[in-house]
Motif scaffolding. Structure first.
Motif, PDB file in Angstrom:
ATOM      1  N   ASP A 114      34.915  51.343  40.276  1.00 37.24           N
ATOM      2  CA  ASP A 114      35.098  50.214  38.811  1.00 37.24           C
ATOM      3  C   ASP A 114      35.594  50.699  37.600  1.00 37.24           C
ATOM      4  OD1 ASP A 114      33.213  48.118  40.493  1.00 37.24           O
ATOM      5  OD2 ASP A 114      31.729  49.213  40.497  1.00 37.24           O
ATOM      6  N   LYS A 205      30.204  41.949  37.786  1.00 32.52           N
ATOM      7  CA  LYS A 205      31.289  43.180  39.389  1.00 32.52           C
ATOM      8  C   LYS A 205      31.532  42.017  40.286  1.00 32.52           C
ATOM      9  CE  LYS A 205      31.575  46.962  42.275  1.00 32.52           C
ATOM     10  NZ  LYS A 205      30.603  48.073  42.542  1.00 32.52           N
ATOM     11  N   ARG A 209      35.855  41.608  40.178  1.00 29.26           N
ATOM     12  CA  ARG A 209      36.525  42.255  41.590  1.00 29.26           C
ATOM     13  C   ARG A 209      37.367  41.185  42.112  1.00 29.26           C
ATOM     14  NH1 ARG A 209      37.467  47.368  42.901  1.00 29.26           N
ATOM     15  NH2 ARG A 209      36.170  48.736  41.980  1.00 29.26           N
TER      16      ARG A 209
END
Length: 254
Positions: A114, A205, A209
């Motif tokens: 990430d 996240k 994503r």
């Protein structure tokens, strides 16, 4: 855990180090399964909050071990991709700490992370076309989603590596540090993230994503479904209470 992979815990951060410096940290089946097991541990642990992926001996990874490939080994894990993280990245944040080369499969591991911290002399590349191959472990698919398409195509079609500074200008690298300091800087970032509510971090996240694959309306719909369990969680109540009481929050991940 195999000596080809060294996994250490730094408080609530799990450091996963590929440990084959004699082979420029090339990826074989042992390394692949070790990485997959480590990220499974990261995701299943109530104590661990963030992972850091790095390489020992001044190299991140030169990619797939071709000698192992000839022996019939592969670093691909069925249904999960390269080292078990390119198709199915961990739910918790994963930071790449890059020294030296991140090439071919090594770059594809970076793309599964990430956040990327790189040493000033680090080099990033997808040289597969130079061998009449395709970066099929995620390079051709994921690089154009991570950086502007023109820069991605230049890297993919020439096969030439780029410096950490250039990778940072493209948006592939978050922070460039002095040689030998990538892991330390990655740990600073990891500890900053680990202070936050783990459930909120994981879902944030997930949304960030997935958004590149969602339409405008789908994004709002999907986000609403994902956020609801977070804002009604014990951690959300704890965060507000801790703020009002002027004390550090005590997260439970629930």
């Amino acid at each position: 855990m195999s000596e080809a992979l060294v996994v250490t815990q730094h408080d609530d951060v799990l450091v996963i180090a590929i440990n084959r410096p004699e082979a420029r940290n090339a990826l074989d089946a042992v390394v692949a399964h070790g990485v997959a097991e480590a990220v499974d541990e990261l995701d299943s642990s109530d104590e661990l909050r963030v992972g850091v992926l790095t390489g020992a001996g001044g190299t991140f990874s030169s990619g797939m071990d071709l000698k192992a490939f000839v022996r019939g080994e592969t670093p691909l894990i069925e249904g999960r991709g390269l080292c078990g993280i390119t198709v199915t990245p961990p739910r918790k944040p994963l930071i790449a700490a890059v020294e030296g080369f991140a090439l071919a499969g090594g770059l594809e591991l970076v793309l599964a992370c990430d956040i990327v911290v790189a040493a000033r002399s680090a080099m990033f590349g997808v040289p597969e076309v130079k061998r009449a191959l395709i970066a099929g472990g995620g390079g051709a698919l994921l690089l154009p989603k991570r950086i502007p398409a023109a820069f991605a195509l230049e890297m993919l079609l020439t096969g030439d590596p780029v410096t950490a500074e250039k990778a940072a200008a493209f948006g592939l690298v978050n922070r460039v540090v002095e040689d030998g300091a990538a892991l330390d800087e990655a740990l600073v970032l990891a500890r900053t993230i680990a202070l936050n509510g783990s459930l909120a971090v994981a879902v944030t996240k997930q949304i960030a994503r997935a958004t590149v694959d969602w339409s405008w309306q789908q994004g709002w719909t999907e986000q609403e479904q994902l956020i609801l369990p977070v804002i009604t969680s014990q951690d959300a109540t704890e965060g507000a209470t801790a703020f009002a009481e002027k004390r550090p929050p005590r997260w439970t991940g629930r």
